[in-house]
Design an enzyme around this catalytic site. Structure first.
Site, PDB file in Angstrom:
ATOM      1  CE  LYS A 212     -17.732  -0.561  -6.006  1.00  0.00           C
ATOM      2  NZ  LYS A 212     -17.005  -0.202  -7.222  1.00  0.00           N
ATOM      3  CD  GLU A 218      -5.969  -4.214   4.346  1.00  0.00           C
ATOM      4  OE1 GLU A 218      -7.085  -4.578   3.900  1.00  0.00           O
ATOM      5  OE2 GLU A 218      -4.925  -4.272   3.685  1.00  0.00           O
ATOM      6  N   GLY A 273     -14.061   2.880  -6.035  1.00  0.00           N
ATOM      7  CA  GLY A 273     -13.662   3.261  -4.677  1.00  0.00           C
ATOM      8  C   GLY A 273     -12.951   4.603  -4.630  1.00  0.00           C
ATOM      9  NE  ARG A 274      -8.716   4.059  -9.383  1.00  0.00           N
ATOM     10  CZ  ARG A 274      -9.004   2.774  -9.551  1.00  0.00           C
ATOM     11  NH1 ARG A 274      -9.272   2.012  -8.497  1.00  0.00           N
ATOM     12  NH2 ARG A 274      -9.043   2.239 -10.743  1.00  0.00           N
ATOM     13  CD  GLU A 359      -6.623   1.194  -6.289  1.00  0.00           C
ATOM     14  OE1 GLU A 359      -7.740   1.749  -6.192  1.00  0.00           O
ATOM     15  OE2 GLU A 359      -6.140   0.520  -5.373  1.00  0.00           O
ATOM     16  CG  HIS A 390      13.465  23.677   4.330  1.00  0.00           C
ATOM     17  ND1 HIS A 390      14.500  24.587   4.353  1.00  0.00           N
ATOM     18  CD2 HIS A 390      12.321  24.411   4.201  1.00  0.00           C
ATOM     19  CE1 HIS A 390      14.003  25.819   4.277  1.00  0.00           C
ATOM     20  NE2 HIS A 390      12.686  25.727   4.176  1.00  0.00           N
ATOM     21  CE  LYS A 518      -7.327  -6.071  -2.077  1.00  0.00           C
ATOM     22  NZ  LYS A 518      -8.596  -5.662  -2.648  1.00  0.00           N
TER      23      LYS A 518
HETATM   24  O1  F6P Z   1      -7.365  -2.936  -2.667  1.00  0.00           O
HETATM   25  C1  F6P Z   1      -7.699  -1.845  -3.441  1.00  0.00           C
HETATM   26  C2  F6P Z   1      -9.094  -1.392  -3.162  1.00  0.00           C
HETATM   27  O2  F6P Z   1      -9.977  -2.260  -3.752  1.00  0.00           O
HETATM   28  C3  F6P Z   1      -9.335   0.031  -3.641  1.00  0.00           C
HETATM   29  O3  F6P Z   1      -9.607   0.114  -4.982  1.00  0.00           O
HETATM   30  C4  F6P Z   1     -10.450   0.452  -2.748  1.00  0.00           C
HETATM   31  O4  F6P Z   1     -10.616   1.845  -2.720  1.00  0.00           O
HETATM   32  C5  F6P Z   1      -9.984  -0.112  -1.437  1.00  0.00           C
HETATM   33  O5  F6P Z   1      -9.369  -1.350  -1.781  1.00  0.00           O
HETATM   34  C6  F6P Z   1     -11.057  -0.336  -0.402  1.00  0.00           C
HETATM   35  O6  F6P Z   1     -12.063  -1.153  -0.893  1.00  0.00           O
HETATM   36  P1  F6P Z   1     -13.450  -1.292  -0.148  1.00  0.00           P
HETATM   37  O7  F6P Z   1     -14.118   0.029  -0.132  1.00  0.00           O
HETATM   38  O8  F6P Z   1     -14.202  -2.310  -0.945  1.00  0.00           O
HETATM   39  O9  F6P Z   1     -13.168  -1.781   1.243  1.00  0.00           O
END
Ligand code: F6P
Length: 554
Positions: A212, A218, A273-274, A359, A390, A518
């Protein structure tokens, strides 16, 4: 006043005080006795919606408790909050944004205004764009740099740009289309990159850079690595556009990264995002199961939206689940909530719900910045049954904590194997029954005597065999997991989380807490590489940096 500007304090509501007293009253409440006393309890405390059947009869509740919980929701002006959510009010107050994931599943012809502009035409335009892409890939018309059709799609994304799509595409594996395999690359750990790409060829691989913000470390590092991987196998820079598409609300950053403008699918600030699997972030789902099934997923979520908006609180599935969570967290001292799907395809459900719930409601201040005066979101954890039985179910049965659980189980298996599904279903029921009934000291003694043990042995072992019982759970039964039911199931939990945020007064749609890590990560990177020679702020972190640097020197 809107709930998101000046949230009420739940603890100051009359229903909260009454619930406190009710909790005291229920000290001796016993589920076994409640069932024995009321033959209608199962019927009374269960309901069907959107292909989901919810049995919430194994909860520590009676009519008065439920009545008070509903009163609390009314006193917290929940109906108004739901209206505002759906209408596009800026319910994400700290970022001054609406949270309109519900608009993504509305059918053509409906209108949702954001700043006076109807967003529905954009939503349906993107769905059409997705349909075209999915068809081109499925029909072998999207070609890689050697003119071969795409066989593998790798979604590069993390958090909400990964967990929801991964969950749903796994859950709907029986609906998978032939021809294209979908993979997920989330972590910055190089091992994951190597593992995911190990058996792929760049010429037949398409990467979806799903972010987003298009600013997530990452994801950008993995996208750069993918770019190098494709070029190293012989793709010309001019052909890279055949191997990369992006989904982002930050179009400019995606273009600057090198994604061709026509390959960028939009996202919007008004989708968190979520909560984004319903948007183009769901492309890997659509590629896995086809666009027809993706639309079924949307319609299942839409059905749950309508139910959430229109049903009375007493008959409202998300509201009931939310209020039960408040009851245990704030009145019974529960700190966690277990998600226990008895379905191999739902094995990662708790991972998605961890982000969705933790979150969203892992907050300590209300929407207006004032500190909360009660507990907020629980730790969400769990995993697939029977495996958990288990492993960690021991603590559920005999540990010192009260941990409410949601069991989720389909009636029918897509992969019947002898009598395995009967056993799976029986195991699921056995767990909720054991949690509820437990085993008394007298029952343990009787059992041991029946086994012919000496009285000494009976007395030695009986305390270990006592299971307190009276531990609450919900059971959600589905005919079987279909796109529509999956849509309803995920939307159910989205709305549950929202209702709880309204009771607690927090913002369910921001996540400021993740930012500090971050920022610090960037500073520490410089110290690890030696670009920054200044010592870390604390001796522990500096010691761990020294440890790393000593191993990587020369
Ligand atoms: O670091 C948390 C977050 O911002 C989440 O809320 C989000 O889903 C995820 O990182 C990935 O964000 P993006 O879609 O902007 O890469």
């Amino acid at each position: 006043m809107e709930h998101y500007l000046k949230p009420l304090d739940a603890t100051q509501q009359p229903a909260w005080q009454a619930l406190r007293a009710q909790r005291e009253q229920m000290q001796q409440f016993n589920l076994r006795q409640a069932f024995a006393a009321d033959p209608q309890r199962f019927r009374r405390y269960s309901l069907s919606q959107g292909g989901l059947f919810l049995d919430y009869s194994k909860n520590l509740i009676d009519e008065r408790t439920l009545g008070l919980l509903v009163e609390l929701a009314e006193q917290m002006k929940l109906s108004q909050a739901i209206e505002q959510l759906f209408a596009g009010a800026p319910v994400n107050a700290s970022e001054r944004r609406p949270a309109l994931h519900t608009a993504l599943r509305r059918p053509v012809g409906e209108q949702v205004l954001v700043d006076g502009v109807d967003v529905m035409p954009q939503v349906h335009r993107v769905l059409a764009q997705m349909t075209e892409l999915v068809q081109r890939i499925h029909n072998g018309l999207w070609r890689g740099y050697t003119e071969k059709p795409i066989t593998d799609v790798v979604n590069i994304g993390i958090g909400g740009s990964f967990l929801g799509p991964q969950l749903v595409s796994e859950a709907l594996l029986p609906f998978a289309q032939r021809g294209v395999r979908c993979h997920y690359l989330a972590n910055i750990d190089g091992s994951e990159f190597h593992e995911v790409t190990a058996n792929m060829r760049a010429e037949t691989t398409l990467f979806i850079v799903s972010s987003k913000s298009f600013a997530t470390l990452e994801t950008l590092k993995n996208a750069q690595a993918a770019r190098r991987w494709v070029l190293d196998q012989g793709c010309a820079v001019a052909d890279l556009h055949r191997h990369f598409i992006a989904v982002s609300s930050n179009r400019q950053a995606a273009v600057e990264f090198g994604i061709a403008a026509e390959n960028i699918f939009p996202m919007w600030d008004w989708v968190g995002g979520r909560y984004s699997l319903w948007s183009a972030i769901g492309l890997p789902i659509a590629l896995a199961i086809g666009m027809g099934n993706f639309k079924e997923l949307l319609s299942g979520a839409y059905a749950m939206d309508q139910h959430f908006q229109s049903a009375s609180f007493e008959q409202n599935m998300p509201v009931l689940l939310a209020l039960l969570g408040v009851w245990y967290g704030d009145f019974w001292g529960a700190h966690s909530h277990a998600i226990l799907p008895y379905d191999h395809h739902l094995r990662n459900f708790n991972q998605h719900l961890q982000q969705l719930d933790m979150e969203s409601n892992g907050k300590s201040v209300r929407q207006d910045g004032s500190p909360v005066s009660c507990g907020t979101g629980p730790v969400i954890w769990g995993g697939v049954g029977c495996n958990g039985q288990h492993a960690y179910h021991q603590l559920l049965h005999q540990g010192t904590q009260l941990i409410p659980a949601d069991f989720i189980v389909p009636v029918t298996s897509y992969n019947p194997l002898a009598d395995h599904h009967q056993w799976l279903y029986a195991n699921c029921l056995s767990q909720s029954q054991a949690l509820m009934c437990g085993k008394t000291h007298a029952e343990a003694e009787a059992e041991l005597r029946d086994q012919g043990l000496s009285e000494d042995e009976v007395q030695r072992l009986a305390p270990h065999k006592v299971i307190p019982g009276n531990r609450p759970s919900n059971t959600i039964v589905l005919e079987r997991v279909s796109p529509r039911r999956m849509g309803a199931l995920v939307a159910l939990y989205e709305h549950k989380v929202f209702v709880q945020s309204v009771i607690w007064g927090n913002n369910a749609f921001d996540q400021w807490g993740v930012e500090l890590g971050k920022e610090l990560g960037k500073n520490l990177y410089g110290r690890l590489t030696g670009e920054d020679a200044t010592p870390a702020a604390d001796a522990s972190t500096q010691g761990l940096i020294d440890f790393f640097r000593a191993r990587h020197r020369g």
